[in-house]
Design an enzyme around this catalytic site. Structure first.
Site, PDB file in Angstrom:
ATOM      1  N   VAL A   1       0.608  -0.895   0.189  1.00  0.00           N
ATOM      2  CA  VAL A   1      -0.505  -0.061   0.073  1.00  0.00           C
ATOM      3  C   VAL A   1       0.590   1.059   0.335  1.00  0.00           C
ATOM      4  O   VAL A   1       2.126   0.920   0.683  1.00  0.00           O
ATOM      5  CB  VAL A   1      -1.180   0.425   1.252  1.00  0.00           C
ATOM      6  CG1 VAL A   1      -2.197  -1.126   1.078  1.00  0.00           C
ATOM      7  CG2 VAL A   1      -0.200   0.738   2.626  1.00  0.00           C
TER       8      VAL A   1
ATOM      9  N   VAL B   1       2.842   3.097   2.537  1.00  0.00           N
ATOM     10  CA  VAL B   1       4.366   2.039   3.599  1.00  0.00           C
ATOM     11  C   VAL B   1       4.638   1.870   2.426  1.00  0.00           C
ATOM     12  O   VAL B   1       5.814   1.480   2.324  1.00  0.00           O
ATOM     13  CB  VAL B   1       2.611   0.574   4.231  1.00  0.00           C
ATOM     14  CG1 VAL B   1       4.210  -0.380   5.282  1.00  0.00           C
ATOM     15  CG2 VAL B   1       2.280   1.353   5.544  1.00  0.00           C
ATOM     16  N   CYS B   2       4.667   0.573   1.642  1.00  0.00           N
ATOM     17  CA  CYS B   2       6.077  -0.261   0.673  1.00  0.00           C
ATOM     18  C   CYS B   2       6.265   0.376  -0.509  1.00  0.00           C
ATOM     19  O   CYS B   2       7.236   0.051  -1.114  1.00  0.00           O
ATOM     20  CB  CYS B   2       4.528  -1.297  -0.004  1.00  0.00           C
ATOM     21  SG  CYS B   2       3.612  -2.781   1.048  1.00  0.00           S
ATOM     22  N   VAL B   3       5.177   1.799  -0.266  1.00  0.00           N
ATOM     23  CA  VAL B   3       5.602   2.929  -1.389  1.00  0.00           C
ATOM     24  C   VAL B   3       6.671   3.968  -1.137  1.00  0.00           C
ATOM     25  O   VAL B   3       7.307   4.016  -0.983  1.00  0.00           O
ATOM     26  CB  VAL B   3       5.251   3.458  -2.702  1.00  0.00           C
ATOM     27  CG1 VAL B   3       5.504   4.660  -3.428  1.00  0.00           C
ATOM     28  CG2 VAL B   3       3.929   2.311  -2.689  1.00  0.00           C
TER      29      VAL B   3
END
Lengths: 208, 208, 208, 208, 208, 208, 208, 208
Positions: free
Chosen positions: F114, F117-119
């Site tokens: 998401v 977070v992950c980006v």
């Protein structure tokens, strides 16, 4: 000139829950009630899970603003609880600031009702003192999108980081291997879609 | 590099109401009419409650832009009232600037119609002169969200604080104990949800 | 550190209309077709009214992107018209840059389709060369709000001013007394609510 | 097979205000608070203006649902006021039905909180008895658009007319010449845009 | 039991434009101003193109409601024009009904401001007399979506057909071969996307 | 002080696809599923078309987060593929950072699930190391608009460029003449409106 | 011709929960996940509170559709549970129909995923057999508002009542005096705003 | 009086795809382009999967309306293809009606562009002849929500069933056991969330 990347760390952070009161909750109309309540409880559960020092405060709780959300009071029976006699900016209350200082933490995770007052004012005050502030935007509520935008612009321009409870939890945890079940449970309890993923997965696993 | 926290103070602030005119109101479509009218009247009531020097100005009031909202004229019978003969940016009108300077205040609380012109231009001009400007976003209206965003981006980038009338009132009041009833009345008169809280509370108290 | 207030001046500004083509218009979905068309024509009318040097450019106009909006071509029969053979960023086309330089203006008012490419790229290029850029957000269209936000963030961070055609017209005109009827006609032709105000006003005046 | 046109008549209609209570108001999230409050007060003002017999009723007013909106109580000091001891459908309360029958009217104008319960149930009950029911949709509030749609579908299918307070006022008045000033005042007090029209008009008239 | 399919026929239909006045237009907030104005002009152009008898009427045009939209007056210089002295429902005005009857048409195409009053009341009255009524929903405006829904439900339940100006034009035309250029021009003038299609197409054709 | 214009160059850029997994996709609710899937595949097709080094990574792919989107795996059979054993921030995984460094590129194009977070986390980490980061906002998904806004504000403030896959493709291509058909195919495959333009155009061409 | 008022009765009603499965839940995008989950659990709690016979059914639960929501399974350990081997319309499954008939109830309260299939088909089948069907719209989810509208139109036209879990609970309870605490608890557990009202009220009571 | 439940049957149904043309697609703005394209292709794939006789028709395909969507032409190489020379209502074209009659089916599944004309008119004509019509609402597009609502109201009132492609596929299939893989593939190809479910599930299965 860009804002530096300040990583939230579980040993450096404290949580400030400002004025999540029964009466004030009826003013929150920029986030749906079911989602807002869930986000606040998720932030509280996160604070407990990471054992972050947490401070509760209320404004006029014996008047129309009403008592603190029952679940918050129950979740943190031993936390400092400052029922402010009148100060609108929690940071104007000495006892509150003393409690914050007593945690010894410089990373402050803040949420509250309403965003442009109860969250923004202590955020700006804490930044002024050199603390690092992480505003949990989805556990903070206000009247509508205009008031929210003004608050976000104000806090971000002053140097605060705008985060979500989920983002903060991920930063604090760093690595799933630190505790898969614990983090998974936190997510499953507060993200219905994530619970569905886990349920589906578990059922298939069990059927093996 | 972050914007510093400038606290609005009741002894330092003046209110500028720019072009809240009957005709221009029909151009406002980014905030619903009931809510917009309420926000403008709330800002006016706040100015009166805190006894802030207030300046009214209009543009072309004898033409299609129409007269000032009746209630504003009535609320501030003794306030400087500058019916500008043609200047679009109120700050280009000497009489207006003179009235602002005469207040002796460096914190300017501004709202008006339409946001990207009647609010943005004097805001940028005042910032250029070193004043501190607080734009009341929810008492300022414009055509739609695109025009609003452009105006907000422009004013915030130039150093203005984006606030709401409620946020400004809370900053100015600082502590409920300064006058519980006065502030409560201001809120009850302009926030239906808050009025409900007070009514509910009062009824229960009276039944004791 | 704040962005300074750069006032658009009618002697300092040129208008760049980038790729308002028939085919590309079907890609625009962040602004309703009626409103978008109206905004583009309003910007063109503004350029003509203030006699600002105007430059037209298109991308691949003989292919699927289609011809320039007919009205723009007709409004500016003598304006430089650069049908770019392939460069996506108009600023990469020497003839275009030469036309811009030939105006002798350092304030560039830009709009086009789509916002994050045909508007953003020449905006960033012009800023890099020290020009002052005013992006007309409501005469620039793109796929949706996500792509628009990215474009706005990108251009504003690089120093561009986000404006609307109405805001630009007001800045350029400065004072209604410079020409009441001219500006009134521009507004009446492109703002239905303003036309209604004028019609209502005129009718009453005539009945006196 | 189509629904016939039943004209609301000022000699045939009564108004039922069901459960517009302070606590229940916080449940209303399908209409913005400012607008909803305004709509309810407008309906009340309309009832008074047309001198329609009006009945007030509440549910559990000494508990969490809270007291009736203060203004309603004050507007109708002599109206039948039925504080229901427990019945959810007001029509299940004999005293309420008796009060309705006592008006001698067969056209019932109903509004309340929440739409799918406090409005829908008495509406369905009254239709069953052969009354003509006019639901004032904009003075009735509920949780969200899903619940509202269900309520509207249910009531309309059963034969109720969905109206607004403005539509009802126009039907009851029939002809402006019956009292221009009275109706104009009712509209000006509750429709900001209409007030602006009147103010603009009056100012021009006075300047003749 | 289903509503039968009544085909609009160019020899059977008349158009009633009810209260499209300058002042009342500021009340319309369920359709954006650019689009609404365009839709009303499109309906007028359609009426002229198909040479349908058209009747104009206004309510209180010398008061705050303001004069008829200028373009409508100019488009139909010879049409019956009934400035109603007071009747809210145009059908309550004898002269208006006489004008309708004089057309000899039983298919009535109606649009106006506001939908739940000026459109709904004559629609219901005409249906009651056995006329077939086609409400042009996109050339009729009102305060918001709640009031619009109530009006639509009311008119549809009573037997009216809800149509759009585009749908009506297509029904009346039946076959493009009756006049390709005429219909194409009507669409190009009022549907920006269609104009783009035609421009693109024409340009390619011309380049052959 | 403004962000400089950093042009994406096809020889300088690498693409990082972070956690586009089947399970995590069900969390994405700020962009519609059809559009989101299309955007991710478009970004992948762009990476292949420009032959940019691409790195795939997943989090917990054997658990509830589920496997990588099948098409991504198939599109990049030879790309480095790092299934992270636990690190939430991909940049905390040595193998991932090594793979990034191995590309020798300093311009990183990032997207994932998401967004906050992950980006956001690898974006902030890469910026800290002096890389230039281009976040593809429309190929990154998250829970809702509140969480998205927080992520965008956070990344933009730290110096990242917010772009779209379409903008990035245009920057990388620079000039249509480099390969008209290739870029046209990329757009036609992922922008339905562009496909329509090409189909319409081609058909007319063929009919000549 | 209007639909008659059929009152839900606690002795006449059964509840059918159709395909509330973990995998299918990810398809639901017309209601936010937090709210949807809450509504489903509220409906289940209502069924238990009123001791209504309840039937659970799933479709393909060993495949991608996934297992039933865990809480539902746990809430109704003794309820008939029909895991359909293939029938899409639950009513095509003999065992399911037998279970429904075995309840002896003619009032069927239905909810499920997705609305236009798993809810609509058994609704239409049951209506055909003469049962009275009450669709709980807010505990039924689908892809988007277009698919929802189609489903609602279809079911309502066929004679079903569109209700909400709150509306159904109120109809079933009839009178608060039957059990104030029970109903209050049901509401407090599933309506955050109602919980706030009760908490506020209780706190004040206790302080007497 | 309620609409009866008419079950779509695979031996009784034909599909009519009306005017899904490249140029007309640019008029569709009530459904996002990615989703709309996907829905149309899904409907086509459904028709092929169930081997339903399918008829294609276009309006003015050599003019600005443009050619049929390429994929539709390719999917149904042997289907009747009626390029109407001018009739707006396809049912006014004898060849089209003959083709419909030739299928021998009385259940007509219709979709097209634009909803209120190309879909509504043949729907009303077919109903008039006694056919059963199922409108696929999500594969039919129009200008905006106002025009869509009018079209839906009109068709539903006349007796048509409003369905979605997914609902129609489920009705036609009846039981997963008829072909699990076939239906699963149809869904996976056109519902990203469903594809994710299947991918996740398959991966876990394969890992056993």
């Amino acid at each position: 000139m860009a804002k530096p990347y300040v990583k939230l760390g579980r040993n450096n952070a404290a949580v400030l829950l400002v004025d999540h009161q029964a009466g004030l909750s009826s003013l929150v109309r920029d986030i749906e009630p079911d989602k807002f309540r869930n986000n606040v409880l998720a932030l509280a559960a996160m604070a407990k899970y990471f054992e972050l020092p947490t401070i509760l405060t209320t404004s006029f709780e014996n008047g129309p603003n009403g008592p603190l959300m029952t679940e918050l009071k129950e979740s943190f029976p031993d936390a400092p609880y400052i029922a402010r006699p009148g100060q609108i900016n929690a940071w104007d209350n000495e006892e509150f600031v003393k409690a914050v200082k007593a945690t010894g933490k410089k990373q402050l995770i803040i949420a509250g009702i309403v965003t442009e007052v109860c969250v923004a004012f202590p955020t700006l005050s804490a930044l002024e003192e050199g603390d690092e502030v992480f505003v949990i935007t989805d556990a903070s509520g206000t009247f509508n999108e205009v008031t929210r935008h003004s608050a976000w612009d104000c806090m971000s321009s002053a140097g605060a980081q705008l985060m979500t409870w989920f983002g903060a939890a991920c930063e604090l945890h760093r690595d799933w291997r630190n505790d898969v079940e614990g983090l998974g449970t936190l997510f499953a309890n507060h993200i219905p879609d994530y619970r569905n993923l886990i349920n589906g997965y578990t059922t298939v696993q069990n059927s093996k």
